[in-house]
Design an enzyme around this catalytic site. Structure first.
Site, PDB file in Angstrom:
ATOM      1  N   GLU A 286       0.711  -1.235   0.421  1.00  0.00           N
ATOM      2  CA  GLU A 286       0.134  -0.239   0.115  1.00  0.00           C
ATOM      3  C   GLU A 286       0.970   1.222   0.105  1.00  0.00           C
ATOM      4  O   GLU A 286       1.752   1.066   1.380  1.00  0.00           O
ATOM      5  CB  GLU A 286      -0.872  -0.172   1.063  1.00  0.00           C
ATOM      6  CG  GLU A 286      -2.787  -0.174   0.766  1.00  0.00           C
ATOM      7  CD  GLU A 286      -3.286  -0.575   2.577  1.00  0.00           C
ATOM      8  OE1 GLU A 286      -3.920   0.808   2.435  1.00  0.00           O
ATOM      9  OE2 GLU A 286      -2.671  -0.782   3.166  1.00  0.00           O
ATOM     10  N   ARG A 529       4.845 -12.966   9.518  1.00  0.00           N
ATOM     11  CA  ARG A 529       5.372 -11.461   8.434  1.00  0.00           C
ATOM     12  C   ARG A 529       6.852 -12.260   9.600  1.00  0.00           C
ATOM     13  O   ARG A 529       6.875 -13.041  10.555  1.00  0.00           O
ATOM     14  CB  ARG A 529       4.927 -10.805   9.747  1.00  0.00           C
ATOM     15  CG  ARG A 529       3.381 -10.161   9.393  1.00  0.00           C
ATOM     16  CD  ARG A 529       3.267  -8.949  10.371  1.00  0.00           C
ATOM     17  NE  ARG A 529       1.953  -8.593   9.623  1.00  0.00           N
ATOM     18  CZ  ARG A 529       2.075  -7.790   9.021  1.00  0.00           C
ATOM     19  NH1 ARG A 529       2.938  -6.742   8.080  1.00  0.00           N
ATOM     20  NH2 ARG A 529       0.970  -6.736   8.498  1.00  0.00           N
ATOM     21  N   LYS A 539       2.990  -0.506  10.263  1.00  0.00           N
ATOM     22  CA  LYS A 539       3.006   0.682   9.702  1.00  0.00           C
ATOM     23  C   LYS A 539       2.673   1.638  10.508  1.00  0.00           C
ATOM     24  O   LYS A 539       2.702   2.457  10.311  1.00  0.00           O
ATOM     25  CB  LYS A 539       2.065   0.101   8.532  1.00  0.00           C
ATOM     26  CG  LYS A 539       2.493   1.203   7.488  1.00  0.00           C
ATOM     27  CD  LYS A 539       1.840   1.711   6.069  1.00  0.00           C
ATOM     28  CE  LYS A 539       2.366  -0.251   5.280  1.00  0.00           C
ATOM     29  NZ  LYS A 539       1.460  -0.191   4.013  1.00  0.00           N
TER      30      LYS A 539
END
Length: 827
Positions: A286, A529, A539
């Protein structure tokens, strides 16, 4: 008499307790063993009381209660009654589920319990069908066929069962074992006499001690017994593109119906025609932040770099440009449609050689094309219209708070059953900007009473009167990520959709939407992750650190963003080697920062020039060295030279005044100290031995401010200690002054992200600035990004804050690793 009464009372009590244990289904031997352990007895009785099953329960439930009494984490006792309700109601019905529950409850505070997250992590409501178990067992056996045929029934079946558990952790263990036995018998037939013989283990040839020591130092490996086949080659379980026709998942609905999405042969043939049978995946960042080291772990095939730019409020052109720039730095070069074979490149990937047939090459070659989710806004809108027409979407007017409340209560929206024609008109009004922001959304009509909260009529479109950084002002409605990413995966003919484990609970909604639109279904696989210790990669948390000025921007060298690691001095080769070394897995674990630093250090050891810098200078006057003399010495840029490098050495001036580290001098010598002391000699690196003959103190203090020494020009003395140093380039001229920034771990705790007040865990000494370090003259020509080993200190990189007036260096890593060498994985 009292002793006999006490004995009888104890026997009676023990009998009652034993009867209680038998009531919950424990076998008599286990019950007796529990009774012999007073601590376990007390725990199990308390568990039975909390569970309110004094009258008894089934054997399976009782065995789970016994596990709770023996393994439950003591720091989470406030959660135990809640867990027991799940066990008694048969929502948690296996040991893997119980272990997952222990893991979650041991790290969540009493006021932080989230039932949805808990149930998701424990696989509650997930029933793995016998068909899925059969397919999984088939795949595991196929991947181990060579070993099975070689060892037959003598092989360790437990290892095979473990691989199945890794793929389907919530599958019924009994059914898995039965299916494994059945399929092994089909492969091997009846047992033969030799199947009863024990396997003879080959003895390893012993190396000579010196050779063995050298091999251990040169080729550190992880214990191969600890690496599961899925960890060492997780992609071996993936179907080839031509095989993507099996059931992908089972979607359970509250009315009892089940969807089993799978590609028809017609869909698969159309897909294969479009892809040529090649593997396609996507890397979908993103554009609302800087990429971190976890993104370097993303896995590819023929790869799309897709910007998931569905939220115009969060996306910025700055981030879009940064992502493209940083992937270029990492060596992942995007291509344009129509380029020739020169545009092919080796993506840093975890696909092992020949996992897929890629034109017979030994490596997994792939191409990368840049796309934006916003490129498909028109197709996404058209498909949303189709979704409404098919009765699978509706326009809703609930506020975000109302939606949250209705989801918690599993209630349908009042507008859920409005006529299709009405939703179509309202959706068109939304598109034309005729409805205010926040007054309407398009929601998917999924299942509000489902056990999976990601099936609670997720939002597909919302109104935002915001200019989009890529699409401009064309749209005022924007699709959600949940609606977009699966559709674009299908439109781009992605063969393998890879994402992190937090998306596993979204798998049902992913396939629901594609099935509702009758679209091609990619193969979905989730992996853990990349979690690195003593930092945060979320984030949201990174954004707080940057916007609240806890750090100096997205490329602050203490962060784990790729921009920060680059600024700190890490190379793409080191980061790629690290990611290959740790591999990918579905296990949720934390990688020690030391291991990342090991790979960076290993790369810099080969590629960083050597130089000499003194961080905390102490003046040394060589009394028998003439004032006016400047002796040019040669120092090594590389420890053993470097092939083809004309500058394998550099010049170092030696004069009457030199500087050493303050820590390299002590007033009182000791056996383990190799520095300078009164009356003691040391060797100045690349120069001569010097001997301390006098010490000058600051007036009225014991602070040493100057050393007087004599040098041995003939080099007749052979001191053990060797010191780095910097001299005045000529008499009375100060050495080159530089600024050195010493970076350390940003957080004190290994896993700060789990702390409630995680900002309070920031390391106050994560950045130490030394403004007046001294350097040899050769360093004055260093340019931004150049990397050096400051001898005996560590590895450093020239920072972008460098000016014509002053050089600034960042410490990349220290000189020596604290990571155990025998645990370093090979990359």
């Amino acid at each position: 008499m009292p002793v006999e009464e006490d004995s009888n009372a104890k026997a009676k009590k023990d009998g009652e307790v034993l009867e209680q244990f038998l009531k919950i289904g424990l076998d008599e031997r286990t019950a007796q063993n529990v009774l012999a352990n007073s601590k376990v007895t007390v725990n199990l009785l308390e568990v039975i009381r909390e569970a309110e099953i004094q009258e008894g329960c089934g054997k399976a439930t009782g065995n789970l209660l016994y596990t709770v009494s023996t393994k439950y984490p003591t720091n989470a006792l406030e959660h135990r009654p809640r867990l027991l309700k799940y066990v008694i109601s048969n929502k948690i019905k296996s040991n893997p589920q119980l272990e997952a529950a222990f893991g979650y409850l041991s790290v969540v505070g009493s006021d932080k319990f989230d039932a949805d997250i808990f149930e998701d992590k424990c696989g509650i409501g997930i029933d793995i069908s016998p068909d899925v178990i059969k397919v999984t067992v088939e795949r595991v056996l196929q991947n181990n066929m060579e070993l099975i045929l070689a060892q037959r029934y003598r092989m360790n079946v437990g290892g095979l069962l473990g691989q199945v558990r890794e793929l389907q952790p919530w599958a019924d263990g009994k059914i898995v074992k039965e299916e494994m036995d059945t399929q092994l018998k089909k492969i091997l037939g009846e047992r033969l006499p030799e199947d009863e013989e024990k396997l003879v283990k080959k003895k390893k040839e012993k190396k000579p001690k010196a050779e063995e020591t050298k091999a251990a130092a040169d080729t550190p490996k992880m214990d191969s017994d600890k690496i599961t086949p899925e960890d060492s080659n997780p992609f071996a379980i993936f179907p080839k593109p031509q095989e993507n026709i099996t059931v992908h998942t089972e979607i359970f609905f509250s009315d009892g119906s089940i969807w089993r999405p799978r590609n028809s042969r017609e869909k698969l043939q159309k897909h294969l025609y479009a892809t040529g049978g090649k593997v396609f995946t996507r890397f979908p960042p993103e554009p609302n932040g800087y990429l971190h080291v976890g993104h370097a772990k993303e896995t590819g095939g023929y790869c799309y770099l897709r910007y998931d730019d569905t939220n115009p409020d969060a996306e910025k052109l700055e981030y879009i440009e940064h992502i493209q720039e940083i992937i270029g730095w990492m060596g992942w070069k995007p291509f344009k449609v129509g380029f020739d074979d020169a545009s092919l490149f080796l993506y840093h990937t975890f696909f092992s050689n020949n996992v897929f047939e890629c034109n017979g090459s030994d490596s997994f070659v792939l191409e990368m094309q840049i796309t934006f989710s916003s490129d498909y806004f028109q197709e996404l809108y058209d498909l949303a219209v189709q979704l409404i027409k098919r009765g699978h979407a509706y326009v809703d007017h609930q506020t975000s708070d109302e939606i949250k409340e209705y989801r918690e209560k599993k209630l349908d929206s009042p507008w859920r059953d409005r006529p299709v024609a009405e939703s179509l008109k309202l959706f068109d009004d939304m598109r034309r900007g005729m409805i205010e922001e926040g007054k309407a959304t398009l929601r998917m009509k999924q299942d509000m009473k489902n056990d999976n909260f990601n099936m609670y009529d997720l939002i597909a479109y919302r109104i935002k009167f915001t200019t989009h950084p890529h699409a401009g002002d064309k749209w005022c409605i924007y699709p959600s990520y949940d609606y977009t990413h699966c559709i674009v995966d299908s439109l781009e003919n992605i063969t393998h959709s890879l994402c992190t484990l937090e998306f596993e609970s979204r798998r049902a909604s992913y396939y629901w939407l594609l099935e509702a639109l009758d679209m091609y279904l990619p193969y979905v696989w989730e992996y853990s992750r990349l979690n690195v210790s003593n930092t945060v990669l979320s984030k949201r948390k990174l954004n707080r650190l940057v916007t609240e000025n806890w750090v100096d921007g997205w490329d602050d060298p203490r962060l784990m963003t790729l921009a920060a690691l680059r600024r700190r001095g890490a190379s793409p080769e080191a980061l790629n080697a690290f990611c290959r070394g740790v591999g990918i897995t579905r296990s949720d674990n934390i990688i020690r920062m030391d291991l990342l630093e090991h790979f960076i250090r290993d790369d810099l050891n080969k590629n960083a020039r050597r130089s000499m810098v003194v961080l905390n200078p102490l003046k040394v006057i060589i009394t028998n060295f003439k004032d006016s003399v400047v002796e040019e010495l040669e120092a090594k840029s590389w420890p053993e030279g470097k092939d083809g490098d004309p500058s394998s050495t550099y010049k170092v001036p030696l004069t009457r005044v030199v500087y050493i580290e303050k820590s390299d001098f002590r007033l009182v010598n000791s056996k383990e100290f190799y520095g300078l002391s009164p009356g003691k000699s040391v060797l100045l690196r690349y120069a001569y031995p010097i001997k301390c003959i006098d010490v000058i103190f600051k007036e009225n203090t014991q602070e040493v401010i100057e050393i007087h020494a004599e040098y041995d020009q003939a080099k007749t003395t052979k001191p053990k200690g060797v010191l780095h140093w910097v001299a005045e380039p000529s008499a009375g001229v100060d050495p080159l002054k530089i600024e050195v920034r010493l970076f350390d771990k940003l957080f004190l705790s290994e896993n700060p992200g789990e702390l409630d007040d995680w900002l309070a865990d920031l390391n106050p000494n994560s950045k130490v600035v030394i403004e007046d370090a001294l350097a040899v003259p050769a360093l004055k020509h260093a340019k931004i990004g150049d990397k050096f080993q400051f001898e005996r200190i560590g590895y450093f990189c020239v920072d972008r804050d460098t000016t014509a007036e002053k050089l600034v260096f960042n410490r990349t890593v220290t000189l020596r690793s604290s990571y155990p060498k025998d645990l370093v994985p090979q990359s």
